[in-house]
Design a protein around this motif. Structure first.
Motif, PDB file in Angstrom:
ATOM      1  N   ILE A  48      -6.388  -1.788 -10.632  1.00 55.91           N
ATOM      2  CA  ILE A  48      -7.791  -2.198 -10.744  1.00 55.91           C
ATOM      3  C   ILE A  48      -8.662  -1.015 -11.165  1.00 55.91           C
ATOM      4  CG2 ILE A  48      -9.764  -3.159  -9.507  1.00 55.91           C
ATOM      5  CD1 ILE A  48      -7.838  -4.598  -7.673  1.00 55.91           C
ATOM      6  N   THR A  49      -8.521   0.095 -10.440  1.00 64.20           N
ATOM      7  CA  THR A  49      -9.208   1.348 -10.770  1.00 64.20           C
ATOM      8  C   THR A  49      -8.183   2.463 -10.591  1.00 64.20           C
ATOM      9  OG1 THR A  49      -9.938   1.913  -8.529  1.00 64.20           O
ATOM     10  CG2 THR A  49     -11.339   0.393  -9.769  1.00 64.20           C
ATOM     11  N   SER A  50      -8.601   3.692 -10.780  1.00 62.81           N
ATOM     12  CA  SER A  50      -7.691   4.820 -10.560  1.00 62.81           C
ATOM     13  C   SER A  50      -7.324   4.971  -9.086  1.00 62.81           C
ATOM     14  CB  SER A  50      -8.326   6.121 -11.069  1.00 62.81           C
ATOM     15  OG  SER A  50      -9.547   6.378 -10.386  1.00 62.81           O
ATOM     16  N   SER A  51      -8.065   4.299  -8.198  1.00 63.62           N
ATOM     17  CA  SER A  51      -7.844   4.434  -6.753  1.00 63.62           C
ATOM     18  C   SER A  51      -7.360   3.159  -6.068  1.00 63.62           C
ATOM     19  CB  SER A  51      -9.146   4.886  -6.069  1.00 63.62           C
ATOM     20  OG  SER A  51      -9.603   6.108  -6.601  1.00 63.62           O
ATOM     21  N   ILE A  52      -7.289   2.044  -6.817  1.00 64.22           N
ATOM     22  CA  ILE A  52      -6.895   0.760  -6.222  1.00 64.22           C
ATOM     23  C   ILE A  52      -5.949   0.014  -7.163  1.00 64.22           C
ATOM     24  CG2 ILE A  52      -7.680  -1.455  -5.287  1.00 64.22           C
ATOM     25  CD1 ILE A  52     -10.423  -0.210  -4.839  1.00 64.22           C
ATOM     26  N   SER A  53      -4.820  -0.440  -6.627  1.00 65.78           N
ATOM     27  CA  SER A  53      -3.894  -1.280  -7.378  1.00 65.78           C
ATOM     28  C   SER A  53      -3.488  -2.461  -6.509  1.00 65.78           C
ATOM     29  CB  SER A  53      -2.645  -0.491  -7.800  1.00 65.78           C
ATOM     30  OG  SER A  53      -2.983   0.527  -8.723  1.00 65.78           O
ATOM     31  N   ILE A  54      -2.894  -3.487  -7.139  1.00 61.39           N
ATOM     32  CA  ILE A  54      -2.466  -4.659  -6.372  1.00 61.39           C
ATOM     33  C   ILE A  54      -1.029  -5.024  -6.723  1.00 61.39           C
ATOM     34  CG2 ILE A  54      -4.795  -5.583  -6.106  1.00 61.39           C
ATOM     35  CD1 ILE A  54      -2.587  -7.483  -8.420  1.00 61.39           C
TER      36      ILE A  54
END
Length: 330
Positions: A48-54
């Motif tokens: 999603i961002t450089s700090s959040i994935s799913i």
């Protein structure tokens, strides 16, 4: 039981190790389709961002599988949401935890530096979403959570690493259910699952920080009293609901205080908790193969009308009792 091992990172390199062990390929650094000899379904990854994935899993296994996540140096917290229509198992620190939509607990938050494993049920649709979050985004949350643990020794973990095991709010349940009808090959799926994931995180932290401003903290004695009545309800599922008056007296509280504290501790009212657990127990009896007819099971279960039982059962499982009934063939 087949075991596969993997690690987590915010970028997709970990997917290839996982795919290699189940003898398949990674499609566009995003999708793993399970081979037929293991099951039917997919695992979907997106950043999603450089700090959040799913990581999203929707699969029906036809062989027992334990998915073992190894600790890594990646500084992450893993938010595991499970809305399967059965109970799966998560193992954290060598202890098994039940998790699933018909259980009262359907969220685990795990430190990536703690090993864990996930054992989905066989021949059932497993539906889970994991949100991987960089620890640097959560420093304030972890600090406040640690303070709350020390204020309530009953919930203090035995080791210094962080994990949380609890329930989600009804709004988050609806968000997760909306994913069930969205196929991963839909062109809008990536944007859709990212939006759902961010809303889930927002709901969790909004609920957590709202609770920080409440002064009605449940004491250890009150917590023990509530769980004493919980055990009584679970031990007497074959009978009728014993009444709030009876349960409040057992807990040594007024009815209004008991009902409020029960909902605070269990995130559900006493009566609905009893009905939910009763239906789960009924499902086990229906599938046991010990009864010649539905009527035989109902009498033992303290129901006099099949129509009323069927209505309650359908509300909880979206299935008729007859669909789960296994007749005694002996």
């Amino acid at each position: 039981m087949k075991k596969i091992f993997h690690f987590y990172s915010l970028t997709p390199e970990w997917l290839h190790k996982l795919a290699e062990q189940i003898e398949t390929n990674v499609i566009e650094d995003k999708i793993i389709n399970f081979p037929k000899k293991i099951g039917f379904g997919s695992l979907y990854f997106s950043q999603i961002t450089s700090s959040i994935s799913i990581v999203f899993m929707d699969v029906i296994l036809n062989t027992p599988l334990e998915i073992c996540r190894e600790p890594s140096e990646n500084e992450l917290y893993i938010f595991h949401y499970d809305l399967s229509e059965h109970v799966n198992l998560i193992k954290i620190n060598n202890e098994n935890y039940e998790i699933g939509s018909f259980d009262k607990l359907d969220l685990a938050i795990i430190d990536n530096q703690i090993a864990s494993s996930f054992k989905p049920n066989v021949h059932e649709r497993t539906f889970a979403l994991r949100i991987l979050v960089d620890k640097s985004l959560l420093n304030d949350f972890i600090t406040q959570y640690s303070v709350k643990l020390h204020e309530n020794k009953a919930y203090e973990q035995s080791n210094s690493s962080f994990y949380h095991y609890g329930h989600i709010d009804s709004n988050s349940t609806l968000l997760l259910k909306s994913l069930k009808s969205k196929p991963i090959n839909d062109l809008s799926f990536d944007s859709f699952v990212k939006g759902i994931s961010l809303k889930l995180l927002g709901n969790f932290f909004s609920k957590f920080y709202d609770a920080e401003h409440k002064t009605d903290i449940v004491t250890h004695t009150e917590d023990e009293a509530i769980h004493k009545t919980e055990k009584y309800l679970l031990d007497n599922l074959s009978g009728p609901f014993p009444s709030l008056t009876f349960l409040a007296a057992m807990a040594g509280m007024s009815e209004s205080k008991y009902k409020t504290l029960f909902k605070k501790c269990m995130n559900i009212t006493p009566n609905y908790f009893f009905i939910t657990e009763k239906m789960k127990y009924a499902q086990k009896l229906l599938r046991s193969g010990n009864y010649n007819s539905l009527t035989d099971m109902l009498y033992e279960f303290n129901y006099s009308k099949l129509s009323y039982f069927s209505l309650q059962y359908y509300k909880h499982f979206n299935r008729k009792p007859s669909e789960d009934f296994v007749k005694n063939i002996k």
